[in-house]
Write a protein that holds these residues in place. Structure first.
Motif, PDB file in Angstrom:
ATOM      1  N   GLU A   1       0.390   4.352  11.727  1.00 12.00           N
ATOM      2  CA  GLU A   1      -0.149   5.673  11.385  1.00 12.00           C
ATOM      3  C   GLU A   1      -0.325   5.851   9.879  1.00 12.00           C
ATOM      4  O   GLU A   1      -0.857   6.869   9.428  1.00 12.00           O
ATOM      5  CB  GLU A   1       0.799   6.769  11.903  1.00 12.00           C
ATOM      6  N   LEU A   2       0.104   4.864   9.100  1.00 12.31           N
ATOM      7  CA  LEU A   2       0.139   5.017   7.641  1.00 12.31           C
ATOM      8  C   LEU A   2      -1.239   5.227   7.038  1.00 12.31           C
ATOM      9  O   LEU A   2      -1.405   6.048   6.126  1.00 12.31           O
ATOM     10  CB  LEU A   2       0.818   3.803   7.006  1.00 12.31           C
TER      11      LEU A   2
ATOM     12  N   VAL B   1       8.869   2.965   7.928  1.00 11.01           N
ATOM     13  CA  VAL B   1       7.633   2.653   8.648  1.00 11.01           C
ATOM     14  C   VAL B   1       7.896   2.005  10.017  1.00 11.01           C
ATOM     15  O   VAL B   1       6.984   1.471  10.631  1.00 11.01           O
ATOM     16  CB  VAL B   1       6.683   1.763   7.805  1.00 11.01           C
ATOM     17  N   ARG B   2       9.135   2.110  10.504  1.00 16.12           N
ATOM     18  CA  ARG B   2       9.420   1.610  11.849  1.00 16.12           C
ATOM     19  C   ARG B   2       8.842   2.575  12.883  1.00 16.12           C
ATOM     20  O   ARG B   2       8.448   3.694  12.548  1.00 16.12           O
ATOM     21  CB  ARG B   2      10.937   1.484  12.056  1.00 16.12           C
ATOM     22  N   GLU B   3       8.812   2.144  14.133  1.00 17.47           N
ATOM     23  CA  GLU B   3       8.343   3.016  15.209  1.00 17.47           C
ATOM     24  C   GLU B   3       9.277   4.213  15.327  1.00 17.47           C
ATOM     25  O   GLU B   3      10.460   4.134  14.960  1.00 17.47           O
ATOM     26  CB  GLU B   3       8.269   2.254  16.534  1.00 17.47           C
ATOM     27  N   SER B   4       8.785   5.327  15.856  1.00 16.46           N
ATOM     28  CA  SER B   4       9.568   6.566  15.897  1.00 16.46           C
ATOM     29  C   SER B   4      10.871   6.413  16.686  1.00 16.46           C
ATOM     30  O   SER B   4      11.880   7.005  16.327  1.00 16.46           O
ATOM     31  CB  SER B   4       8.734   7.722  16.432  1.00 16.46           C
TER      32      SER B   4
ATOM     33  N   ARG C   1      -2.162   8.840   7.492  1.00 14.64           N
ATOM     34  CA  ARG C   1      -1.177   9.832   7.047  1.00 14.64           C
ATOM     35  C   ARG C   1      -0.704   9.636   5.604  1.00 14.64           C
ATOM     36  O   ARG C   1       0.164  10.369   5.134  1.00 14.64           O
ATOM     37  CB  ARG C   1       0.021   9.815   7.999  1.00 14.64           C
ATOM     38  N   ALA C   2      -1.267   8.687   4.895  1.00 16.30           N
ATOM     39  CA  ALA C   2      -0.814   8.377   3.530  1.00 16.30           C
ATOM     40  C   ALA C   2      -0.882   9.598   2.608  1.00 16.30           C
ATOM     41  O   ALA C   2      -0.044   9.747   1.710  1.00 16.30           O
ATOM     42  CB  ALA C   2      -1.631   7.228   2.946  1.00 16.30           C
ATOM     43  N   ASP C   3      -1.856  10.491   2.824  1.00 15.39           N
ATOM     44  CA  ASP C   3      -1.996  11.662   1.961  1.00 15.39           C
ATOM     45  C   ASP C   3      -0.850  12.666   2.122  1.00 15.39           C
ATOM     46  O   ASP C   3      -0.723  13.588   1.319  1.00 15.39           O
ATOM     47  CB  ASP C   3      -3.341  12.356   2.205  1.00 15.39           C
ATOM     48  N   GLU C   4      -0.006  12.478   3.142  1.00 17.36           N
ATOM     49  CA  GLU C   4       1.169  13.345   3.307  1.00 17.36           C
ATOM     50  C   GLU C   4       2.255  13.009   2.282  1.00 17.36           C
ATOM     51  O   GLU C   4       3.196  13.771   2.110  1.00 17.36           O
ATOM     52  CB  GLU C   4       1.769  13.179   4.720  1.00 17.36           C
TER      53      GLU C   4
ATOM     54  N   LYS D   1       1.182  -4.076  17.764  1.00 14.14           N
ATOM     55  CA  LYS D   1      -0.249  -3.917  17.484  1.00 14.14           C
ATOM     56  C   LYS D   1      -0.478  -3.708  15.985  1.00 14.14           C
ATOM     57  O   LYS D   1      -1.230  -4.444  15.354  1.00 14.14           O
ATOM     58  CB  LYS D   1      -0.851  -2.756  18.268  1.00 14.14           C
ATOM     59  N   ALA D   2       0.190  -2.720  15.431  1.00 19.65           N
ATOM     60  CA  ALA D   2       0.030  -2.448  13.994  1.00 19.65           C
ATOM     61  C   ALA D   2       0.567  -3.615  13.167  1.00 19.65           C
ATOM     62  O   ALA D   2      -0.038  -3.998  12.164  1.00 19.65           O
ATOM     63  CB  ALA D   2       0.749  -1.161  13.611  1.00 19.65           C
ATOM     64  N   ASP D   3       1.696  -4.191  13.604  1.00 19.52           N
ATOM     65  CA  ASP D   3       2.295  -5.295  12.862  1.00 19.52           C
ATOM     66  C   ASP D   3       1.366  -6.492  12.793  1.00 19.52           C
ATOM     67  O   ASP D   3       1.122  -7.053  11.720  1.00 19.52           O
ATOM     68  CB  ASP D   3       3.614  -5.733  13.513  1.00 19.52           C
TER      69      ASP D   3
END
Length: 187
Positions: free
Chosen positions: A131-132, A110-113, A135-138, A46-48
């Motif tokens: 999720e990037l 950035v692979r799946e968990s 979550r980029a601010d992390e 989906k994300a890809d």
């Protein structure tokens, strides 16, 4: 409601990067404005596919889940075929292996968990591509960010996203974990 599509691509049972590889090939065979349905079982698809469609200039319409099957819908771009964007800063696995323990380096996987859990670079931070955005601010913007995935496709998309968000020193690692010979660890 039945969605009308022009062509259906069966990518069930295939893992990254194959759903995107098959989609790219199929998109060349359809006309501008036509809609392709991609059926996949890879949860990361989906994300890809969403990120790939955006970078290739196509319109990602959405995904419908039916049991274990994800049905993705992508409309081929109209008019002139846009050239797929690639992140300009690329390093190979050997360069990353030599740099990965430096204080100014952040390795981002950035692979799946599940992919990360079974094998990853010890220093790597896990944020799946999907999720990037939120979550980029992390991530520490002062560091050189080296992004890794299985083959360099998702990491290329992630590098583009972080650059768009103002990160300055971002590198795509190619070919990534599919050919990584450095140290790894498992959860």
């Amino acid at each position: 409601m039945e969605l009308k599509t022009d062509l259906t691509l069966d990518a069930k049972g295939l893992a990254c990067p194959m759903p995107i590889v098959k989609t790219k090939k199929t998109m060349k065979d359809i006309e501008a404005g036509q809609v392709l349905e991609i059926q996949a079982t890879d949860k990361g698809s989906k994300a890809d596919l969403e990120a790939w469609a955006k970078s290739a200039g196509h319109q990602y319409l959405g995904t419908i889940e039916e049991g274990d099957v994800l049905k993705h819908y992508v409309r081929k771009s109209s008019g002139e075929e846009e050239q797929e964007k690639k992140h300009p800063n690329v390093v190979n696995n050997e360069n990353l292996d030599a740099l990965r323990k430096n204080d100014d380096v952040l390795v981002l996987d950035v692979r799946e968990s599940a992919e990360y859990g079974f094998e990853h670079i010890p220093e790597a931070t896990s944020i799946p591509l999907g999720e990037l955005e939120e979550r980029a601010d992390e991530l520490d913007r002062t560091k050189n960010v080296y992004i890794v995935c299985r083959t360099g496709s998702r990491s290329d998309l992630a590098a583009q996203k972080l650059t768009e968000k103002g990160f300055e020193n971002v590198y795509n690692v190619v070919p990534g974990m599919s050919d990584w010979n450095g140290e790894t660890t498992k959860l």
